[in-house]
Design a protein around this motif. Structure first.
Motif, PDB file in Angstrom:
ATOM      1  N   ARG A 111       0.827  -1.211   0.000  1.00 55.31           N
ATOM      2  CA  ARG A 111       0.000   0.000   0.000  1.00 55.31           C
ATOM      3  C   ARG A 111       0.859   1.259   0.000  1.00 55.31           C
ATOM      4  O   ARG A 111       0.556   2.244  -0.656  1.00 55.31           O
ATOM      5  N   PHE A 112       1.939   1.207   0.771  1.00 54.06           N
ATOM      6  CA  PHE A 112       2.849   2.365   0.858  1.00 54.06           C
ATOM      7  C   PHE A 112       3.442   2.671  -0.519  1.00 54.06           C
ATOM      8  O   PHE A 112       3.405   3.803  -0.990  1.00 54.06           O
TER       9      PHE A 112
ATOM     10  N   ALA B  38       6.614   0.885   4.756  1.00 54.37           N
ATOM     11  CA  ALA B  38       5.933  -0.352   4.385  1.00 54.37           C
ATOM     12  C   ALA B  38       6.048  -1.387   5.498  1.00 54.37           C
ATOM     13  O   ALA B  38       6.230  -2.577   5.240  1.00 54.37           O
ATOM     14  N   LEU B  39       5.910  -0.928   6.728  1.00 56.14           N
ATOM     15  CA  LEU B  39       6.028  -1.813   7.901  1.00 56.14           C
ATOM     16  C   LEU B  39       5.211  -3.105   7.763  1.00 56.14           C
ATOM     17  O   LEU B  39       5.681  -4.189   8.120  1.00 56.14           O
TER      18      LEU B  39
ATOM     19  N   GLY C 239       5.645  12.821   0.860  1.00 59.48           N
ATOM     20  CA  GLY C 239       5.328  12.429   2.241  1.00 59.48           C
ATOM     21  C   GLY C 239       4.273  11.343   2.203  1.00 59.48           C
ATOM     22  O   GLY C 239       3.262  11.494   1.517  1.00 59.48           O
ATOM     23  N   CYS C 240       4.499  10.254   2.919  1.00 55.89           N
ATOM     24  CA  CYS C 240       3.527   9.159   2.851  1.00 55.89           C
ATOM     25  C   CYS C 240       3.522   8.320   4.133  1.00 55.89           C
ATOM     26  O   CYS C 240       4.575   7.990   4.674  1.00 55.89           O
ATOM     27  N   ASP C 241       2.349   8.001   4.617  1.00 58.43           N
ATOM     28  CA  ASP C 241       2.193   6.995   5.668  1.00 58.43           C
ATOM     29  C   ASP C 241       0.834   6.326   5.482  1.00 58.43           C
ATOM     30  O   ASP C 241      -0.123   6.975   5.070  1.00 58.43           O
ATOM     31  N   VAL C 242       0.785   5.022   5.743  1.00 58.99           N
ATOM     32  CA  VAL C 242      -0.484   4.298   5.617  1.00 58.99           C
ATOM     33  C   VAL C 242      -0.970   3.859   6.997  1.00 58.99           C
ATOM     34  O   VAL C 242      -0.178   3.696   7.930  1.00 58.99           O
ATOM     35  N   ALA C 243      -2.272   3.681   7.102  1.00 62.01           N
ATOM     36  CA  ALA C 243      -2.852   3.247   8.378  1.00 62.01           C
ATOM     37  C   ALA C 243      -2.417   1.817   8.678  1.00 62.01           C
ATOM     38  O   ALA C 243      -2.281   0.993   7.777  1.00 62.01           O
ATOM     39  N   SER C 244      -2.180   1.522   9.948  1.00 61.41           N
ATOM     40  CA  SER C 244      -1.805   0.158  10.327  1.00 61.41           C
ATOM     41  C   SER C 244      -2.311  -0.129  11.731  1.00 61.41           C
ATOM     42  O   SER C 244      -2.502   0.785  12.538  1.00 61.41           O
ATOM     43  N   ASP C 245      -2.527  -1.422  12.006  1.00 65.92           N
ATOM     44  CA  ASP C 245      -2.889  -1.832  13.372  1.00 65.92           C
ATOM     45  C   ASP C 245      -1.807  -1.376  14.341  1.00 65.92           C
ATOM     46  O   ASP C 245      -2.083  -0.915  15.445  1.00 65.92           O
TER      47      ASP C 245
END
Lengths: 86, 360, 208
Positions: free
Chosen positions: B57-58, B93-94, B152-158
């Motif tokens: 997703r990242f 991309a954790l 700049g980028c971050d995706v939602a994660s648990d």
């Protein structure tokens, strides 16, 4: 000797990584969040909430409630006994 | 002069800066109550991009933003060895690769766009985006590169949601920055890109001027905002000094405004100390949630849209004053010519950063 | 001239300051390697025990550099020392531990979560020293001297007078830490690509 209090001290040392302290270093009435006491901070307070659930099965959903309960080992032990009796 | 332009925003509100602007101009939010996503399966307010799923997703977002930017510039500069790409992000991309959260995306982007250099990742918690824009301005200013693209980028994660839940820092409603009843952040995901360059001719649309700023640490606490706003005060005053700009010249402040009790209070104290409390101010977290490492770039891109469209956007979620020092929070959208604006950010690790954008 | 005035290499088995071994790992000890260094050098900062491995490494190396270079804090104003750090794997080791805290029945640990960002070590060093200067943390595939040289030039031209730079890679399998101080001096080990590469790899002073 109050075994609940001794257990709490061990658990706090473990959960909060206070490796420089031993159970004997923590007085029952020492103020946990005072620099003259253990000098814990706000993140430690949240970690104590995790500790209560992990070791004592007590859920605390409002951190404000912890403020009174986490004053000292004495108040923590009293809080746990009260919650368990309820 | 250092130019900034070709801004792109990919968020729940749309895939372009213009689509996002359209949504903002009618005060639409990307935040929605999302069922059973919390650690204890609670419903939580989040700002998530519908349709963004699966692995990578990242990477998908970064590539989408850069492809969007490419259409707005002289595309030949992408492959130049005088061009650098900076990616600002906290967790990358954790979810795809815990042990290498950025490497794969950087390689993929380099390959797909035929870049001359591997992108550099800047990871300074919530100030990453503003910091990366400043680094870009400094690199261009020093002549190290002619063009620097910031993504700049971050995706939602648990991971991040559970973490903020463990800090009791997640709002039980859509976040309400600076409001008296605010009680935490709302997490968001998104991506934004902009080109920073010394050459005006590489932008298809007229760019703006970047007055790159400085960062300062609070030297106070790794996860708690300073009680005095010291780091933010130092960052903003050095940024203004650097460009010889006085308080009277600033038309608008796009604050960090996370919606936590302590952060917003810290900012109010800092702006009071800086004699900037009367400036029209908003937080954009009510529209995008807190997008962490992307926030600084997304919010700067929105500021650029505000300047281009001559419009102040209201601070969504704000109703009643809730800080010890008063602020002039924007209550309704309002047409206004914006010549010079200030963007700030503060974050974990005690970081504070600021920059200014000026109309040409 | 910009000069590397002190440096520290921290590896899996030994810790060197300015090329001299200052601690060797005792593989028989129950203490972690970082804790061994902390104790051997009689450091006193109880917060050390709460830090994650990145912050512990950054704390130890910066304290040892300060001891080798006394008076740094007095020479510069509190916002004149910039911190420029980088690594390859961000905070992956702590991220892994945080995930462990909530998988398998446990609750997410707030004290682990606050360390799941690579720049926290900069905050720890800033807090300890009361340094209000510029901070930057970058994630790069490997140690590249050019990154530090380029960015240092920018910072030193815009208000910072000294830099504490670091490569800080600490994972379950390896420890590769290299911190160095850059200052303006008339002579010394010049801050250039060759010296940086050399000092980072060998831990020995260049032979000239």
């Amino acid at each position: 000797m109050d075994s609940l209090k001794e257990d709490l001290k061990k658990q706090i040392i473990e959960q909060l990584n206070l490796e420089d302290l031993t159970v004997a270093d923590i007085a029952d009435d020492a103020l946990l969040f005072n620099d003259q006491g253990l000098g814990l901070d706000s993140i430690d307070a949240l970690e104590l909430i995790v500790l209560l659930e992990k070791y004592h099965g007590i859920q605390l959903t409002n951190p404000e409630e912890g403020k009174e309960a986490f004053k000292s080992i004495d108040t923590m032990a009293a809080y746990i006994r009260k919650r368990k009796a309820a | 002069m250092i130019y900034i332009g070709a801004e792109v925003i990919v968020s729940p509100l749309g895939d372009t800066a213009e689509a996002n602007w359209e949504a903002l101009s009618v005060n639409r939010t990307g935040i929605a109550l999302t069922p059973a996503v919390g650690f204890n399966k609670e419903d939580i307010h989040l700002s998530r991009i519908v349709g963004l799923g699966g692995p990578l997703r990242f990477q998908q977002l970064v590539i989408k933003a850069l492809a969007g930017l490419k259409n707005r510039i002289d595309a030949s500069i992408l492959t130049s060895d005088r061009t650098m790409v900076l990616i600002s992000s906290t967790k990358g991309a954790l979810d795809d690769n815990l042990h290498d959260q950025f490497g794969e995306t950087c390689s993929a982007v380099m390959q797909q766009f035929n870049l001359a250099h591997l992108p550099i990742v800047i990871s300074n918690a919530c100030i990453s985006g503003v910091l990366a824009l400043n680094v870009a301005g400094n690199m261009v200013g020093a002549g190290q590169y002619e063009h620097v693209i910031v993504i700049g980028c971050d995706v939602a994660s648990d991971f991040v949601l559970y973490g903020f839940q463990s800090l009791f820092a997640v709002s039980d409603k859509a976040c309400a920055p600076f409001d008296a009843a605010r009680n935490g952040i709302t997490l968001g995901e998104g991506c934004a890109a902009a080109l920073v360059s010394g050459a005006k001719s590489v932008f298809k649309n007229t760019p703006l001027q970047l007055l790159s700023g400085t960062s300062a640490n609070d030297a106070n606490h790794i996860s708690g905002p300073s009680r005095t706003g010291e780091g933010l005060v130092r960052s903003v005053s050095r940024t203004m000094q650097k460009h010889g700009i006085g308080a009277e010249e600033i038309d608008f402040i796009c604050a960090h405004g996370t919606g936590t009790v302590f952060n917003d209070e810290m900012e109010a104290i800092a702006f009071d100390r800086l004699s900037l409390s009367e400036k029209p101010l908003n937080s954009l977290k009510g529209y995008f949630g807190h997008t962490l490492g992307a926030a600084g770039v997304i919010e700067t891109a929105v500021c650029m849209q505000m300047m281009r469209n001559g419009m102040l956007i209201k601070s969504l979620g704000y109703r009643d004053a809730g800080t010890s020092q008063p602020l002039n929070i924007i209550l309704e959208n309002e047409p206004k010519k914006l010549r010079t604006i200030l963007k700030t950010a503060s974050g974990f690790g005690g970081g504070n950063a600021s920059l200014m954008i000026r109309d040409l | 001239m910009k000069v590397i005035t002190a440096y520290c290499n921290l590896r899996a088995g030994e810790c060197l300051v300015n090329g001299e071994v200052v601690a060797r790992r005792d593989t028989g000890s129950e203490d972690s390697w970082f804790k061994q260094i902390y104790k051997q050098h009689e450091l006193a900062y109880p917060k050390f025990y709460k830090m994650d491995v990145l912050s512990q490494a950054g704390y130890l190396a910066s304290e040892l550099i300060k001891r080798a270079n006394p008076g740094i804090s007095e020479v510069y104003a509190d916002d004149e020392i910039a911190l420029v750090f980088a690594n390859a794997s961000s905070s992956a080791e702590t991220d892994r531990r945080f995930i462990q805290s909530y998988q398998g029945g446990g609750s997410p640990s707030p004290s682990l979560f606050v360390y799941t960002l690579p720049n926290i070590v900069l905050g720890e060093i800033a807090i300890l020293n009361k340094w209000y200067g510029e901070n930057m943390f970058a994630v790069l595939p490997k140690f590249v001297p050019g990154f530090y040289l380029d960015y240092s030039r920018i910072l030193l031209a815009s208000g910072s007078r000294a830099l504490l730079c670091g490569w800080l890679e600490v994972t379950a399998g390896s420890t590769d830490v290299f911190l160095f101080m850059v200052e303006e001096k008339e002579k010394g080990t010049e801050f250039n690509e060759e010296n940086l590469l050399h000092l980072s790899q060998t831990g020995a002073v260049a032979a000239y």
